[in-house]
Motif scaffolding. Structure first.
Motif, PDB file in Angstrom:
ATOM      1  N   LEU A   1       5.266  19.216  35.532  1.00  0.00           N
ATOM      2  CA  LEU A   1       6.305  20.218  35.332  1.00  0.00           C
ATOM      3  C   LEU A   1       5.629  21.419  34.690  1.00  0.00           C
ATOM      4  O   LEU A   1       5.089  21.306  33.588  1.00  0.00           O
ATOM      5  N   LYS A   2       5.642  22.539  35.381  1.00  0.00           N
ATOM      6  CA  LYS A   2       4.977  23.738  34.874  1.00  0.00           C
ATOM      7  C   LYS A   2       6.006  24.707  34.311  1.00  0.00           C
ATOM      8  O   LYS A   2       7.136  24.785  34.801  1.00  0.00           O
ATOM      9  N   TYR A   3       5.600  25.435  33.303  1.00  0.00           N
ATOM     10  CA  TYR A   3       6.383  26.532  32.709  1.00  0.00           C
ATOM     11  C   TYR A   3       7.721  26.066  32.136  1.00  0.00           C
ATOM     12  O   TYR A   3       8.720  26.770  32.240  1.00  0.00           O
ATOM     13  N   ALA A   4       7.760  24.877  31.551  1.00  0.00           N
ATOM     14  CA  ALA A   4       8.988  24.391  30.908  1.00  0.00           C
ATOM     15  C   ALA A   4       9.210  25.193  29.627  1.00  0.00           C
ATOM     16  O   ALA A   4       8.292  25.383  28.840  1.00  0.00           O
ATOM     17  N   ARG A   5      10.429  25.665  29.413  1.00  0.00           N
ATOM     18  CA  ARG A   5      10.696  26.520  28.268  1.00  0.00           C
ATOM     19  C   ARG A   5      10.977  25.696  27.008  1.00  0.00           C
ATOM     20  O   ARG A   5      12.081  25.715  26.450  1.00  0.00           O
ATOM     21  N   ILE A   6       9.979  24.937  26.605  1.00  0.00           N
ATOM     22  CA  ILE A   6      10.046  24.148  25.382  1.00  0.00           C
ATOM     23  C   ILE A   6       8.638  24.102  24.813  1.00  0.00           C
ATOM     24  O   ILE A   6       7.663  24.095  25.551  1.00  0.00           O
ATOM     25  N   SER A   7       8.550  24.088  23.511  1.00  0.00           N
ATOM     26  CA  SER A   7       7.246  24.106  22.858  1.00  0.00           C
ATOM     27  C   SER A   7       6.477  22.808  23.133  1.00  0.00           C
ATOM     28  O   SER A   7       7.060  21.720  23.095  1.00  0.00           O
ATOM     29  N   PRO A   8       5.161  22.902  23.404  1.00  0.00           N
ATOM     30  CA  PRO A   8       4.397  21.674  23.649  1.00  0.00           C
ATOM     31  C   PRO A   8       4.370  20.752  22.438  1.00  0.00           C
ATOM     32  O   PRO A   8       4.261  19.534  22.584  1.00  0.00           O
ATOM     33  N   ARG A   9       4.495  21.310  21.263  1.00  0.00           N
ATOM     34  CA  ARG A   9       4.523  20.506  20.039  1.00  0.00           C
ATOM     35  C   ARG A   9       5.710  19.544  20.048  1.00  0.00           C
ATOM     36  O   ARG A   9       5.607  18.396  19.590  1.00  0.00           O
ATOM     37  N   LYS A  10       6.850  20.004  20.554  1.00  0.00           N
ATOM     38  CA  LYS A  10       8.040  19.158  20.618  1.00  0.00           C
ATOM     39  C   LYS A  10       7.920  18.103  21.720  1.00  0.00           C
ATOM     40  O   LYS A  10       8.421  16.991  21.587  1.00  0.00           O
ATOM     41  N   VAL A  11       7.252  18.468  22.814  1.00  0.00           N
ATOM     42  CA  VAL A  11       7.115  17.539  23.939  1.00  0.00           C
ATOM     43  C   VAL A  11       6.125  16.427  23.603  1.00  0.00           C
ATOM     44  O   VAL A  11       6.316  15.278  24.005  1.00  0.00           O
ATOM     45  N   LYS A  12       5.077  16.745  22.841  1.00  0.00           N
ATOM     46  CA  LYS A  12       4.049  15.755  22.515  1.00  0.00           C
ATOM     47  C   LYS A  12       4.618  14.581  21.730  1.00  0.00           C
ATOM     48  O   LYS A  12       4.131  13.454  21.856  1.00  0.00           O
ATOM     49  N   ILE A  13       5.651  14.815  20.932  1.00  0.00           N
ATOM     50  CA  ILE A  13       6.300  13.732  20.176  1.00  0.00           C
ATOM     51  C   ILE A  13       6.868  12.703  21.150  1.00  0.00           C
ATOM     52  O   ILE A  13       6.707  11.493  20.966  1.00  0.00           O
ATOM     53  N   VAL A  14       7.533  13.174  22.210  1.00  0.00           N
ATOM     54  CA  VAL A  14       8.132  12.276  23.193  1.00  0.00           C
ATOM     55  C   VAL A  14       7.050  11.627  24.057  1.00  0.00           C
ATOM     56  O   VAL A  14       7.156  10.456  24.420  1.00  0.00           O
ATOM     57  N   CYS A  15       5.983  12.373  24.352  1.00  0.00           N
ATOM     58  CA  CYS A  15       4.874  11.818  25.145  1.00  0.00           C
ATOM     59  C   CYS A  15       4.259  10.609  24.447  1.00  0.00           C
ATOM     60  O   CYS A  15       3.938   9.609  25.092  1.00  0.00           O
ATOM     61  N   ASP A  16       4.104  10.700  23.135  1.00  0.00           N
ATOM     62  CA  ASP A  16       3.497   9.610  22.380  1.00  0.00           C
ATOM     63  C   ASP A  16       4.345   8.340  22.406  1.00  0.00           C
ATOM     64  O   ASP A  16       3.816   7.237  22.259  1.00  0.00           O
ATOM     65  N   LEU A  17       5.662   8.493  22.589  1.00  0.00           N
ATOM     66  CA  LEU A  17       6.551   7.328  22.602  1.00  0.00           C
ATOM     67  C   LEU A  17       6.354   6.456  23.840  1.00  0.00           C
ATOM     68  O   LEU A  17       6.511   5.235  23.775  1.00  0.00           O
ATOM     69  N   ILE A  18       6.025   7.072  24.982  1.00  0.00           N
ATOM     70  CA  ILE A  18       6.015   6.314  26.239  1.00  0.00           C
ATOM     71  C   ILE A  18       4.619   6.032  26.782  1.00  0.00           C
ATOM     72  O   ILE A  18       4.479   5.286  27.744  1.00  0.00           O
ATOM     73  N   ARG A  19       3.591   6.614  26.202  1.00  0.00           N
ATOM     74  CA  ARG A  19       2.233   6.426  26.726  1.00  0.00           C
ATOM     75  C   ARG A  19       1.841   4.956  26.641  1.00  0.00           C
ATOM     76  O   ARG A  19       1.958   4.324  25.602  1.00  0.00           O
TER      77      ARG A  19
END
Length: 111
Positions: A7-25
């Motif tokens: 997903l490119k150019y999502a209007r959300i800060s990567p800092r906020k997305v990384k929290i959710v990424c860590d949950l499912i990796r």
């Protein structure tokens, strides 16, 4: 073999997305989907669509078994920053950075 969805150019800060990424990796896709459904974060809605897309890519494009899929990698990189200005007291202007993200989910088949 691995399948990915981006997903490119999502209007959300990567800092906020990384929290959710860590949950499912590292989790299998069914567990990851359950975790995302119960996570009260704005990024989780984007990640749900992305995970469904990655699973569909694996099944349709690479002929993988959907029962054996797991999230092998997920990450969020910064995209371009939209710069805005906010008027402040005494004629000053403060900059507001509206950050964007490039989010990637990679699913692989367990052996």
């Amino acid at each position: 073999m691995e399948a990915r969805a981006e997903l490119k150019y999502a209007r959300i800060s990567p800092r906020k997305v990384k929290i959710v990424c860590d949950l499912i990796r590292g989790k299998d896709t069914k567990t990851a989907m359950a975790i995302l459904m119960q996570t009260p974060k704005a990024a989780s809605e984007l990640m749900i669509k992305l995970l469904k897309s990655a699973c569909a890519n694996a099944e349709n494009n690479h002929n993988m078994d959907p029962e054996k899929l797991y999230v092998s990698a997920t990450y969020a990189n910064p995209g371009p920053i939209i710069k805005r200005f906010m008027p402040r007291a005494q004629g000053r202007a403060y900059r507001i950075n509206k950050r964007t993200s490039h989010i990637t989910i990679v699913v692989s088949e367990k052996d």
